[in-house]
Write an enzyme that holds these catalytic residues in place. Sequence first.
Site, PDB file in Angstrom:
ATOM      1  N   CYS A  23      -4.079  -4.936  -7.990  1.00 33.95           N
ATOM      2  CA  CYS A  23      -3.783  -3.813  -7.091  1.00 33.95           C
ATOM      3  C   CYS A  23      -3.014  -2.708  -7.806  1.00 33.95           C
ATOM      4  CB  CYS A  23      -3.020  -4.299  -5.865  1.00 33.95           C
ATOM      5  SG  CYS A  23      -1.469  -5.157  -6.231  1.00 33.95           S
ATOM      6  N   GLU A  30     -10.239   2.861  -4.146  1.00 34.12           N
ATOM      7  CA  GLU A  30      -9.938   1.724  -5.012  1.00 34.12           C
ATOM      8  C   GLU A  30     -11.235   1.017  -5.408  1.00 34.12           C
ATOM      9  OE1 GLU A  30      -6.625  -1.775  -5.108  1.00 34.12           O
ATOM     10  OE2 GLU A  30      -7.813  -1.628  -3.277  1.00 34.12           O
TER      11      GLU A  30
END
Length: 523
Positions: A310, A425
């Site tokens: 992440c 993302e």
Amino acid sequence: MSNMSALNIPASVNDLKIQNYINGQWCPPTTSKYMNSFDPATGQQSCAIPDSNYTDIDNAVRAAKAAFPVWSNTPPEERAAILNRVADLIDQNADKLAMIESQDQGKTIVSARVADMPLCSGYFRQFARCIVEGFTESQSRMNAPCTLTAVTKVENSILQSNTQHVPSGVAALITPWNFPMLMVCEKLAPCIAVGNTCVVKPTELTSATPYLLTMILQAAGLPKGVANFVFGTGVNAGEPLVKHKDIRLVSFTGGCETGAKIGAMAGGLIKRVSLELGGKNANLVFNDCNIEHAVATGVRAAFQNQGEICLSASRQYIQRDIYEKYVQMFRQMTMKEVCVGNPASPNTYYGPMVSQKQMEKVLGYIRLAQEEGAKVEFMLNPNDPNVKSISKDGKLTIKGFEGGYYVAPTLITGIKQSSRVMQEEIFGPVVCMMPFDTEEEAIMLANDSQYGLGSSVFTQDKTKLNRVMRQLNTGSVWGNSWMSWDDNMPFGGMGCSGTTREHGPWSLEFYTETKALYTLVSR
């Protein structure tokens, strides 16, 4: 206490028979249904995962609820002793755990052994120490106020007050697939340390090491019902867990879209919720940096763990004076050091994507960048004998692992800031680079994101470093480094990257309720 060898942990994920762990016993799903799991390196079926439903969740929550009164009143020293035994067992069997983790997730055995497993045991030791040391409680003394409802005279009295942290009850812990065992340990250790009980719902994509952790917990002497594990999908198991009437708090790590749904469900039921979500993290590289160090860090930040982190630095902004030099050095270092292939090989830098679905998602972003006219480069060593072929969108075919979910290390330049490739993302080995001219522009570009998890700044000017770091809207900011970790510091994000903070005292606060105790005493 049992030892790990007596638990008959197999050497291969193919030999696992994953079961739910409820009230101290392993049991099949009440549906008798299982899902196939696949080895990311080969694409071949590896083991079966329970496809659990509400009944399994309800059984687990009931067990946790029944265990709560005794566990919450167990002395901290006794709870800490069990947590330390868990840590010892993880360390004693780290090699085998790392191997299973690699086979199930796709990461290299080296990274699982050197990074993941020590962190797993470290969380249990950290929170064992924290609960023995106890909470820092607030205290206050003041003259007793006279009120219209006072029954007794209070002129000569003192109002003495203090706080008390108490366990919340039964917690739901829902974890992702990029660090399967680590993310469970990160949540489980503080949760049970403070006296809660819980139901853990690992992702169905990587359930192997969370299942092995149940064996470790039992061997360490954790009482039955304190930690229950139910395996299954988000729809069939995760949603019923979040909605269950006896769940008091929910901790979730995963994607923004799923996190928003869980937040809405839990919030609507007045449950405490922690959301640690995704990131689109920026590196800002100024022309007065140590460029060799910045490049080396940038490569690691882009490609470690297949880019399935992440905090991966998937956006890298470089001051125009050194932009071409940085890109060239980055390209050369990647081609020299980033070997893609067999995750069991010590020479492999990163392995396959976790699943075919994730691989297709990453390849889709690469194709989008190509369609938009960006420059897309696959930074492979042309002399690498392991690479049999590469497709136009970066899919790799690795010798001996032809069915694996491999993606080439990808560099995208000439991309617009507004592109989905720059804004969303990707969670794969893809990095985008853009030049900037001024400090103000760099800060603007870095903050131009719905996410706010992490960022890094590279400059040898200490005043500028401090000034820029303080203007970046992310939960973590590193100066001249990336993901240099201190588990005593808060971790979490802003915006779509999450709502709360974890680690150290922040985890202890989340997993407890704070009471205010008021006592009227004579002077």
